[in-house]
Design a protein around this motif. Structure first.
Motif, mmCIF file in Angstrom:
data_model
loop_
_atom_site.group_PDB
_atom_site.id
_atom_site.type_symbol
_atom_site.label_atom_id
_atom_site.label_comp_id
_atom_site.label_asym_id
_atom_site.label_seq_id
_atom_site.Cartn_x
_atom_site.Cartn_y
_atom_site.Cartn_z
ATOM 1 N N LEU A 39 0.831 -1.202 0.000
ATOM 2 C CA LEU A 39 0.000 0.000 0.000
ATOM 3 C C LEU A 39 0.866 1.253 0.000
ATOM 4 C CD1 LEU A 39 -2.902 -0.816 2.493
ATOM 5 C CD2 LEU A 39 -2.974 -0.819 -0.010
ATOM 6 N N ALA A 40 1.902 1.263 0.823
ATOM 7 C CA ALA A 40 2.787 2.425 0.903
ATOM 8 C C ALA A 40 3.496 2.678 -0.424
ATOM 9 C CB ALA A 40 3.811 2.225 2.016
ATOM 10 N N ALA A 41 3.707 1.617 -1.199
ATOM 11 C CA ALA A 41 4.359 1.749 -2.505
ATOM 12 C C ALA A 41 3.385 2.122 -3.609
ATOM 13 C CB ALA A 41 5.065 0.446 -2.861
ATOM 14 N N GLY A 42 2.106 2.257 -3.275
ATOM 15 C CA GLY A 42 1.113 2.636 -4.275
ATOM 16 C C GLY A 42 0.408 1.475 -4.937
ATOM 17 N N VAL A 43 0.655 0.253 -4.470
ATOM 18 C CA VAL A 43 0.004 -0.936 -5.029
ATOM 19 C C VAL A 43 -1.331 -1.103 -4.306
ATOM 20 C CG1 VAL A 43 0.196 -3.404 -5.489
ATOM 21 C CG2 VAL A 43 2.241 -1.963 -5.538
ATOM 22 N N ARG A 44 -2.401 -0.676 -4.956
ATOM 23 C CA ARG A 44 -3.710 -0.612 -4.304
ATOM 24 C C ARG A 44 -4.549 -1.852 -4.502
ATOM 25 N NH1 ARG A 44 -2.294 2.925 -0.726
ATOM 26 N NH2 ARG A 44 -2.063 5.053 -1.478
ATOM 27 N N ALA A 45 -4.156 -2.731 -5.415
ATOM 28 C CA ALA A 45 -4.918 -3.956 -5.647
ATOM 29 C C ALA A 45 -3.964 -5.039 -6.129
ATOM 30 C CB ALA A 45 -6.029 -3.725 -6.657
ATOM 31 N N GLN A 46 -4.359 -6.280 -5.867
ATOM 32 C CA GLN A 46 -3.608 -7.434 -6.324
ATOM 33 C C GLN A 46 -4.594 -8.486 -6.819
ATOM 34 O OE1 GLN A 46 -0.924 -9.016 -3.285
ATOM 35 N NE2 GLN A 46 -0.930 -7.042 -2.235
ATOM 36 N N VAL A 47 -4.226 -9.172 -7.886
ATOM 37 C CA VAL A 47 -4.965 -10.342 -8.353
ATOM 38 C C VAL A 47 -4.173 -11.572 -7.925
ATOM 39 C CG1 VAL A 47 -5.835 -11.597 -10.346
ATOM 40 C CG2 VAL A 47 -5.983 -9.099 -10.281
ATOM 41 N N LEU A 48 -4.840 -12.469 -7.208
ATOM 42 C CA LEU A 48 -4.195 -13.650 -6.644
ATOM 43 C C LEU A 48 -4.644 -14.898 -7.393
ATOM 44 C CD1 LEU A 48 -4.631 -12.999 -2.803
ATOM 45 C CD2 LEU A 48 -3.048 -11.919 -4.405
ATOM 46 N N VAL A 58 -12.477 -13.136 -10.018
ATOM 47 C CA VAL A 58 -12.262 -12.173 -11.099
ATOM 48 C C VAL A 58 -11.692 -12.825 -12.348
ATOM 49 C CG1 VAL A 58 -11.978 -10.246 -9.501
ATOM 50 C CG2 VAL A 58 -9.949 -11.514 -10.282
ATOM 51 N N ALA A 59 -11.240 -14.079 -12.230
ATOM 52 C CA ALA A 59 -10.652 -14.767 -13.380
ATOM 53 C C ALA A 59 -10.583 -16.254 -13.099
ATOM 54 C CB ALA A 59 -9.251 -14.230 -13.681
ATOM 55 N N VAL A 60 -10.340 -17.015 -14.164
ATOM 56 C CA VAL A 60 -10.000 -18.427 -14.066
ATOM 57 C C VAL A 60 -8.489 -18.534 -14.248
ATOM 58 C CG1 VAL A 60 -10.223 -20.704 -15.126
ATOM 59 C CG2 VAL A 60 -12.230 -19.205 -14.933
ATOM 60 N N GLY A 61 -7.842 -19.229 -13.311
ATOM 61 C CA GLY A 61 -6.402 -19.400 -13.426
ATOM 62 C C GLY A 61 -5.713 -19.364 -12.074
ATOM 63 N N ASN A 120 -5.916 -0.931 -17.943
ATOM 64 C CA ASN A 120 -6.020 -2.230 -18.601
ATOM 65 C C ASN A 120 -6.458 -3.313 -17.614
ATOM 66 O OD1 ASN A 120 -5.102 -0.993 -20.931
ATOM 67 N ND2 ASN A 120 -3.011 -1.745 -20.728
ATOM 68 N N ALA A 121 -5.871 -3.278 -16.409
ATOM 69 C CA ALA A 121 -6.210 -4.287 -15.407
ATOM 70 C C ALA A 121 -7.640 -4.142 -14.919
ATOM 71 C CB ALA A 121 -5.237 -4.190 -14.235
ATOM 72 N N PRO A 153 -13.256 -2.983 -9.263
ATOM 73 C CA PRO A 153 -13.621 -1.627 -8.860
ATOM 74 C C PRO A 153 -12.380 -0.761 -8.793
ATOM 75 C CG PRO A 153 -13.584 -3.075 -6.953
ATOM 76 C CD PRO A 153 -13.380 -3.959 -8.160
ATOM 77 N N ALA A 154 -12.506 0.499 -9.076
ATOM 78 C CA ALA A 154 -11.363 1.399 -8.982
ATOM 79 C C ALA A 154 -10.882 1.441 -7.541
ATOM 80 C CB ALA A 154 -11.735 2.794 -9.452
ATOM 81 N N PRO A 155 -9.615 1.117 -7.290
ATOM 82 C CA PRO A 155 -9.122 1.107 -5.914
ATOM 83 C C PRO A 155 -9.034 2.503 -5.332
ATOM 84 C CG PRO A 155 -7.329 0.701 -7.438
ATOM 85 C CD PRO A 155 -8.569 0.733 -8.257
#
Length: 257
Positions: free
Chosen positions: A26-35, A88-91, A245-246, A253-255
Motif C-alpha cells: 500500500l505504501a508503494a502505491g500498489v492498491r490492488a492485487q490479483v491472486l 475475477v478470473a479463471v487461473g 487495462n487491469a 472496482p477502482a481502488p
C-alpha cells in the motif's frame, strides 16, 4: 496507483509477515492485487487471504506445474467454486513445455477444460505459457470467445500481437529489469501500452535489486520504473494505462487512492 496483476500473496513465504508485506505494498502505491490459484487444495487458503485484505481479488484454477496434484474431478469442483465465489478470473492455468516430466497431453486437457469454464462464465483467463505460446494460441483459437492475460510473457512481439487479436494482454514483471533481458526489453519498447499490464509473480521472479530473495508486491514500482525507462515515457502515464487495462480486463472496482 498500481495493480499487481499476478501475485501469489497466499503463498507460505508470506505467512510470517503478510500484514507487513501488505502495508508495504500500500505504501508503494500498489492498491490492488490479483491472486491466481495453483491447485484445488490451496483454494480455501487463497480465499481466506483475499477476504482478509481490501483490494485483493481471487482467481481459481489448476496450474500446469502442479499436474501431479490435479484430478479430473477438480474441474467439476472448479465450476462449483466459480459459481459460488465469483472470482475475477479463471487461473492460473496453461501449458509448460520447459519443466521436464509434465505430460503435455494431460496439461492440454486441463487447460482446455478451464478455457471452456472461462468462456461459459464470461471470465478472463490467467495463463502460464512457458515455451508454449504457440500451443496456447492454438488452444485459445479452438475455444474462442475468450479474453485474458499471458503472465510473465517471454514470447515474441508477433505472438503478443496475435494474442491481442484474440483478446489477450501480456504482463511483465521483475525479469524485465535484468540487463541481459534483451528480448524483453525490445518487447517493452515495441508493444502498444494497450497490450500491457504489470505484475510481480511474488514470491517468485524478483528483479535484479532483490535477486536471491523473496519477491513481494511492494516491488512493483521497480517494474514500472524499468518499463518507463525502456519506453522513454513518463511513469505516471504508464501507471495510468496499465492500471486501466487491469481494471477493464478483470472488471475490478477502482481502488481507493
Amino acid at each position: 496507483m498500481l495493480i499487481d496483476t499476478h501475485c501469489h500473496f497466499d503463498a507460505p513465504e508470506f505467512d510470517a509477515d503478510r500484514d507487513a508485506a501488505y502495508a508495504r505494498a500500500l505504501a508503494a502505491g500498489v492498491r490492488a492485487q490479483v491472486l491466481p490459484a495453483v491447485s484445488a487444495a490451496l483454494w480455501p487458503g487463497l480465499k481466506a487471504v483475499a477476504a482478509r485484505y481490501p483490494g485483493l481479488h481471487a482467481a481459481y484454477g489448476l496450474h500446469p506445474c502442479y499436474l501431479d496434484e490435479h484430478r479430473p474431478e477438480h474441474l467439476d469442483t472448479l465450476r462449483r467454486w466459480i459459481e459460488a465465489e465469483r472470482p475475477v478470473a479463471v487461473g492460473e492455468c496453461g501449458l509448460d513445455l520447459f519443466v521436464a516430466g509434465l505430460d503435455p497431453l494431460a496439461q492440454e486437457r486441463y487447460f482446455v477444460a478451464q478455457l471452456k469454464l472461462a468462456r461459459d462464465f464470461g471470465l478472463p483467463v490467467i495463463v502460464h505459457a512457458r515455451r508454449a505460446v504457440d500451443q496456447v494460441l492454438k488452444c485459445i483459437g479452438r475455444i474462442g470467445a475468450l479474453r485474458g492475460v499471458v503472465h510473465s510473457f517471454a514470447g515474441s512481439r508477433e505472438q503478443a500481437l496475435r494474442l491481442r487479436e484474440r483478446g489477450f494482454l501480456v504482463s511483465l514483471g521483475g525479469p524485465l529489469g535484468y540487463p541481459r533481458a534483451n528480448r524483453l526489453h525490445r518487447l517493452a519498447r515495441e508493444l502498444p501500452l494497450a497490450c500491457l499490464m504489470l505484475e510481480t509473480d511474488a514470491p517468485d521472479q524478483p528483479g535484479p535489486a532483490h535477486q536471491g530473495t523473496r519477491n513481494e508486491p511492494a516491488y512493483l514500482p521497480e517494474v514500472l520504473a524499468t518499463l518507463a525507462a525502456l519506453r522513454e515515457e513518463a511513469p505516471a502515464a504508464i501507471a495510468a494505462a496499465t492500471t486501466r487495462n487491469a481494471l477493464e480486463l478483470f472488471g475490478l472496482p477502482a481502488p481507493a487512492a
